[in-house]
Motif scaffolding. Sequence first.
Motif, short mmCIF file in Angstrom:
data_model
loop_
_atom_site.label_atom_id
_atom_site.label_comp_id
_atom_site.label_asym_id
_atom_site.label_seq_id
_atom_site.Cartn_x
_atom_site.Cartn_y
_atom_site.Cartn_z
N LEU A 298 27.90 10.86 13.54
CA LEU A 298 29.07 10.71 12.69
C LEU A 298 30.13 11.69 13.17
O LEU A 298 30.47 12.66 12.49
CB LEU A 298 28.70 10.97 11.22
CG LEU A 298 29.79 10.70 10.17
CD1 LEU A 298 30.27 9.25 10.24
CD2 LEU A 298 29.27 11.03 8.79
N GLY A 299 30.61 11.46 14.36
CA GLY A 299 31.56 12.38 14.95
C GLY A 299 30.96 13.77 15.04
O GLY A 299 29.75 13.94 15.22
N ASP A 300 31.80 14.78 14.87
CA ASP A 300 31.33 16.16 14.95
C ASP A 300 30.58 16.59 13.70
O ASP A 300 29.94 17.64 13.67
CB ASP A 300 32.53 17.09 15.20
CG ASP A 300 32.10 18.48 15.65
OD1 ASP A 300 31.30 18.56 16.59
OD2 ASP A 300 32.55 19.46 15.03
N ARG B 209 30.50 10.83 20.29
CA ARG B 209 30.45 11.09 21.72
C ARG B 209 29.06 11.57 22.10
O ARG B 209 28.26 11.99 21.26
CB ARG B 209 31.46 12.18 22.09
CG ARG B 209 32.89 11.92 21.66
CD ARG B 209 33.70 13.21 21.75
NE ARG B 209 33.18 14.23 20.84
CZ ARG B 209 33.47 15.52 20.94
NH1 ARG B 209 34.27 15.96 21.90
NH2 ARG B 209 32.96 16.39 20.08
N ALA B 210 28.78 11.52 23.37
CA ALA B 210 27.58 12.15 23.93
C ALA B 210 28.05 13.00 25.10
O ALA B 210 28.81 12.53 25.95
CB ALA B 210 26.58 11.10 24.40
N TYR B 211 27.62 14.26 25.12
CA TYR B 211 28.08 15.13 26.20
C TYR B 211 27.05 16.20 26.52
O TYR B 211 26.09 16.43 25.76
CB TYR B 211 29.43 15.78 25.84
CG TYR B 211 29.46 16.53 24.54
CD1 TYR B 211 29.13 17.89 24.47
CD2 TYR B 211 29.85 15.90 23.36
CE1 TYR B 211 29.18 18.59 23.28
CE2 TYR B 211 29.89 16.59 22.16
CZ TYR B 211 29.56 17.93 22.12
OH TYR B 211 29.60 18.62 20.93
N GLN B 212 27.23 16.82 27.68
CA GLN B 212 26.38 17.90 28.15
C GLN B 212 27.23 19.13 28.41
O GLN B 212 28.38 19.02 28.85
CB GLN B 212 25.66 17.52 29.45
CG GLN B 212 24.49 16.59 29.29
CD GLN B 212 23.76 16.40 30.62
OE1 GLN B 212 24.38 16.15 31.64
NE2 GLN B 212 22.44 16.52 30.60
N ASP B 213 26.63 20.28 28.16
CA ASP B 213 27.31 21.54 28.43
C ASP B 213 26.35 22.46 29.18
O ASP B 213 25.38 22.96 28.60
CB ASP B 213 27.76 22.19 27.12
CG ASP B 213 28.75 23.33 27.33
OD1 ASP B 213 28.96 23.72 28.50
OD2 ASP B 213 29.30 23.83 26.34
N TYR B 214 26.60 22.64 30.47
CA TYR B 214 25.76 23.49 31.31
C TYR B 214 26.35 24.90 31.37
O TYR B 214 27.56 25.06 31.53
CB TYR B 214 25.68 22.95 32.74
CG TYR B 214 24.78 21.75 32.92
CD1 TYR B 214 23.47 21.92 33.36
CD2 TYR B 214 25.25 20.46 32.69
CE1 TYR B 214 22.63 20.83 33.55
CE2 TYR B 214 24.42 19.36 32.88
CZ TYR B 214 23.11 19.55 33.30
OH TYR B 214 22.30 18.47 33.49
N ASP B 215 25.48 25.90 31.25
CA ASP B 215 25.87 27.29 31.46
C ASP B 215 25.27 27.71 32.79
O ASP B 215 24.05 27.90 32.90
CB ASP B 215 25.35 28.17 30.33
CG ASP B 215 25.84 29.62 30.43
OD1 ASP B 215 25.95 30.13 31.57
OD2 ASP B 215 26.08 30.24 29.39
N THR B 216 26.11 27.84 33.80
CA THR B 216 25.59 28.12 35.15
C THR B 216 25.13 29.56 35.32
O THR B 216 24.43 29.87 36.29
CB THR B 216 26.67 27.80 36.20
OG1 THR B 216 27.86 28.54 35.91
CG2 THR B 216 27.00 26.31 36.20
N THR B 217 25.52 30.44 34.40
CA THR B 217 25.07 31.83 34.48
C THR B 217 23.63 31.97 34.00
O THR B 217 22.77 32.55 34.68
CB THR B 217 25.99 32.75 33.66
OG1 THR B 217 27.32 32.64 34.15
CG2 THR B 217 25.53 34.20 33.76
N THR C 41 25.02 7.21 19.20
CA THR C 41 26.48 7.18 19.07
C THR C 41 26.99 5.83 18.55
O THR C 41 28.14 5.73 18.14
CB THR C 41 27.17 7.48 20.42
OG1 THR C 41 26.86 6.44 21.36
CG2 THR C 41 26.70 8.83 20.97
N LYS C 42 26.12 4.81 18.55
CA LYS C 42 26.54 3.48 18.11
C LYS C 42 26.01 3.11 16.73
O LYS C 42 26.21 1.99 16.27
CB LYS C 42 26.11 2.43 19.14
CG LYS C 42 26.73 2.63 20.51
CD LYS C 42 26.54 1.44 21.43
CE LYS C 42 25.09 1.18 21.74
NZ LYS C 42 24.90 0.10 22.73
N LEU C 43 25.29 4.06 16.08
CA LEU C 43 24.73 3.77 14.76
C LEU C 43 25.83 3.47 13.75
O LEU C 43 25.68 2.60 12.88
CB LEU C 43 23.88 4.95 14.28
CG LEU C 43 22.51 5.11 14.96
CD1 LEU C 43 21.80 6.35 14.43
CD2 LEU C 43 21.64 3.87 14.72
#
Length: 233
Positions: A138-140, A119-127, A110-112
């Motif tokens: 480079l962003g999204d 950003r750095a993020y996690q997305d958990y699917d609990t199902t 993210t700092k390159l």
Amino acid sequence: RPLPQFHPLPAAGAPRSAQQAAGVKLSLFGWGAEKQAGPNNAEISSELQGLLIEGQRAGGDLSAEQRARADELLTSLLSSSVRWDPALLGGGPWRACYTKGPEPKWKALTKLLPIAKSRAYQDYDTTSQTVTNVGEVLGDALKVRAFGSYEEVDGGETSTPKDFKVTVTRGEVALPGGLSLKLSISGVGYQRVRYADGNVRVFESINTTPTEWEREGLVVCQVPEAALGAAGA
């Protein structure tokens, strides 16, 4: 030997402020010193979330003063054990807003390009009990994604800390136009949830992953993307 001193009791019917000023309260066992309650976990985590959102608005880095306060708040949260609610792993993406310990590879990504808001993020699917880890370059428009599954390794525990085995099965570089390049990212890591509520989640890496995506001892504090987006961060 001096005699003990006693504060006079407030008159009957005196306002509560007068009772507080006298520093006494009526308890089951008589009159005793009144103790002032400190902030609870929800208040502490709310302040920490606000501090981290402020840092994200400013570009992602906290000032020395803000880091010192964040450390104080984290210490308070991590000193307590809270009831574990599996649903707290869900709720959409949660952004990594603060880290302590060894710098993870995803944070270096993210700092390159400092000019990009990455950003750095996690997305958990609990199902399905799957998880997606994302590190933007480079962003999204350009980002690295790692996909895997997770499972509890201490199913009998009903409070934090909670330990999870995370198995990364594949990775990719997501390019503009929906294109992607495969990455040979795989392996097993172990994550410890040190604290979680609706404001913040705190994870600790309890081993170094085979690709060193994360290293043992890393502590990450996350905030819901929904809260960050609502605040314009």
